[in-house]
Write a protein that holds these residues in place. Structure first.
Motif, PDB file in Angstrom:
ATOM      1  N   ARG A 120       0.824  -1.218   0.000  1.00 20.99           N
ATOM      2  CA  ARG A 120       0.000   0.000   0.000  1.00 20.99           C
ATOM      3  C   ARG A 120       0.856   1.266   0.000  1.00 20.99           C
ATOM      4  O   ARG A 120       0.404   2.315  -0.444  1.00 20.99           O
ATOM      5  CB  ARG A 120      -0.929   0.007   1.213  1.00 20.99           C
ATOM      6  N   ALA A 121       2.057   1.172   0.519  1.00 22.02           N
ATOM      7  CA  ALA A 121       2.925   2.352   0.586  1.00 22.02           C
ATOM      8  C   ALA A 121       3.466   2.766  -0.769  1.00 22.02           C
ATOM      9  O   ALA A 121       4.054   3.842  -0.913  1.00 22.02           O
ATOM     10  CB  ALA A 121       4.088   2.083   1.540  1.00 22.02           C
ATOM     11  N   ARG A 180      -2.433   8.334  -3.147  1.00 25.05           N
ATOM     12  CA  ARG A 180      -2.658   7.820  -1.808  1.00 25.05           C
ATOM     13  C   ARG A 180      -3.909   8.399  -1.160  1.00 25.05           C
ATOM     14  O   ARG A 180      -4.128   9.604  -1.183  1.00 25.05           O
ATOM     15  CB  ARG A 180      -1.441   8.118  -0.922  1.00 25.05           C
ATOM     16  N   SER A 205       0.069   3.461   5.742  1.00 25.10           N
ATOM     17  CA  SER A 205       1.098   2.452   5.496  1.00 25.10           C
ATOM     18  C   SER A 205       2.460   3.107   5.298  1.00 25.10           C
ATOM     19  O   SER A 205       3.474   2.670   5.873  1.00 25.10           O
ATOM     20  CB  SER A 205       0.736   1.616   4.263  1.00 25.10           C
ATOM     21  N   ARG A 206       2.480   4.140   4.496  1.00 25.83           N
ATOM     22  CA  ARG A 206       3.747   4.809   4.185  1.00 25.83           C
ATOM     23  C   ARG A 206       4.367   5.447   5.435  1.00 25.83           C
ATOM     24  O   ARG A 206       5.558   5.293   5.703  1.00 25.83           O
ATOM     25  CB  ARG A 206       3.493   5.860   3.106  1.00 25.83           C
ATOM     26  N   ILE A 250       1.496   2.922  -3.574  1.00 22.31           N
ATOM     27  CA  ILE A 250       0.405   3.426  -4.415  1.00 22.31           C
ATOM     28  C   ILE A 250       0.653   4.894  -4.736  1.00 22.31           C
ATOM     29  O   ILE A 250       0.984   5.701  -3.857  1.00 22.31           O
ATOM     30  CB  ILE A 250      -0.951   3.256  -3.703  1.00 22.31           C
ATOM     31  N   THR A 270      -5.583   4.967   3.819  1.00 21.29           N
ATOM     32  CA  THR A 270      -4.923   3.689   4.103  1.00 21.29           C
ATOM     33  C   THR A 270      -3.493   3.675   3.583  1.00 21.29           C
ATOM     34  O   THR A 270      -2.571   3.205   4.264  1.00 21.29           O
ATOM     35  CB  THR A 270      -5.720   2.533   3.464  1.00 21.29           C
ATOM     36  N   GLU A 271      -3.306   4.196   2.373  1.00 23.92           N
ATOM     37  CA  GLU A 271      -1.961   4.225   1.793  1.00 23.92           C
ATOM     38  C   GLU A 271      -1.051   5.205   2.545  1.00 23.92           C
ATOM     39  O   GLU A 271       0.135   4.930   2.745  1.00 23.92           O
ATOM     40  CB  GLU A 271      -2.032   4.608   0.316  1.00 23.92           C
ATOM     41  N   ARG A 272      -1.621   6.324   2.974  1.00 24.63           N
ATOM     42  CA  ARG A 272      -0.806   7.286   3.725  1.00 24.63           C
ATOM     43  C   ARG A 272      -0.365   6.681   5.066  1.00 24.63           C
ATOM     44  O   ARG A 272       0.775   6.838   5.492  1.00 24.63           O
ATOM     45  CB  ARG A 272      -1.595   8.581   3.956  1.00 24.63           C
TER      46      ARG A 272
END
Length: 366
Positions: A9-10, A15, A22-23, A12, A18-20
């Motif tokens: 997800r990091a 973002r 993960s990162r 993507i 959810t992706e933010r």
């Protein structure tokens, strides 16, 4: 100790929350983990979009177009024998080593109309599997923890709440010209505006926000509504609503906005309007506060937990209440100033370092 992490997800490009998460949590774990802990990331391409990481982080790019979690992440990590696998977003692989998973929300239960029947079934099954397969579960709010206990029978002792943080880029712009440039770039420079940021979908309650804007215009306020975010499932009625009310020249759909433009876009708004029907956390509320923007948000789900006393809370089902809050904020400079300072103080309670510290405690315990 070796910690494997699903970092897919990091990577993507566009973002969302959810992706933010993960990162940011991966980057914070890298900063906080002691030298005796090794981090091994698994990705499905997009290595260049990972955050800056130290040299002690190992990155394994194990690509597969479909079913990556179950056919690549799970078997590869299981064979590598880490002490624990951390999955920051929902789905534990069928074959897995000892695993900790983050469940962000169960919005499909609260607002099923926002998903197709197939997608609801998929989310139901993956959540049911993940909360049982994982050794421990993380949630991003007490509201989501309560939902998992009530609807999935998860032992509350197996759940730890790790509130999210605010990314470093969210702050009032040092150069006021940045606000003017962003407003010109998105064609929103003609009138003062209130702002929503997030995916355009039904549970975000945007039809009522557009209806509330129409009532605000009728009351004599000359305002625009800027809706910034990519269009999601069932977004067509939301886009159509402005035309039905004859206010399309006051409602601007920008599409996805790059992270670099968000602070200036937020700082230029009269108010950030986020009366969502359901949120696992509501990261945009904190991001708006960090940029000095007064916030209107919902009394439902996790949003009071996040906003505290630093926002106007409204019943999201009451269009008049949303309109009243917009008019009150736009007409009262003292209230805007008070909420601005309250918001800036509130966000200091939410950091990625604290999120990562609590996460690391769980991972090492497992």
């Amino acid at each position: 100790m070796v910690i494997d992490i699903d970092a897919s997800r990091a990577t993507i490009e566009q973002r969302t929350g959810t992706e933010r998460y993960s990162r940011e949590v991966i980057a914070a774990l890298d900063r906080l983990a002691p030298p005796q802990i090794s981090l091994r990331l698994y990705i499905n391409g997009g290595r260049e979009r990972l955050p800056p990481l130290s040299s002690r982080v190992v990155i394994r790019d194990v690509r597969l177009p479909r079913l990556w979690t179950h056919l690549r992440l799970g078997p590869t990590s299981w064979l590598a024998r880490p002490h624990v696998l951390f999955v920051p977003a929902h789905v534990v692989p069928l074959l897995h080593p000892p695993t900790v998973v983050t469940i962000h929300d169960v919005g499909y239960r609260v607002f099923p109309a926002a998903h197709t029947a197939r997608r609801r079934l998929e989310l139901e099954l993956t959540t049911y599997w993940s909360v049982r397969a994982a050794r421990h579960v993380l949630t991003i709010s007490h509201a989501t923890k309560r939902d998992l206990v009530a609807w999935y029978g998860v032992d509350p002792q197996r759940i730890t709440v790790t509130h999210l943080g605010v990314s470093a880029g969210f702050a009032p712009p040092a150069d006021p010209q940045a606000i003017a440039e962003v407003r010109m770039r998105y064609g929103i420079h003609r009138r003062p505006y209130v702002l929503y940021i997030g995916t355009v979908q039904p549970r975000k309650n945007l039809v009522r926000v557009i209806d509330a804007l129409a009532r605000t215009l009728t009351a004599g306020y000359d305002l625009d509504l800027v809706i910034a975010g990519k269009q999601g499932w069932l977004s067509e009625p939301i886009v159509r609503r402005a035309a039905e009310l004859g206010i399309t020249h006051h409602v601007h759909f920008t599409g996805y906005v790059a992270d670099a433009d968000l602070p200036a876009l937020l700082a230029g708004a009269q108010a950030f309007v986020f009366p969502s029907l359901y949120e696992g956390f509501g990261m945009p509320v904190l991001e708006a506060m960090a940029c000095g923007t007064p916030v209107i948000t919902s009394t439902m789900s996790s949003l009071p937990e996040v906003a505290g006393d630093a926002a106007l809370l409204v019943d999201p089902l009451d269009t008049d209440a949303i309109a009243w809050a917009i008019m009150r904020l736009c007409g009262d400079e003292n209230l805007r100033t008070d909420l601005r300072w309250r918001g800036l103080a509130r966000v200091r309670q939410f950091t990625w370092e604290e999120c990562a510290r609590r996460t690391l405690e769980v991972l090492t315990a497992v």
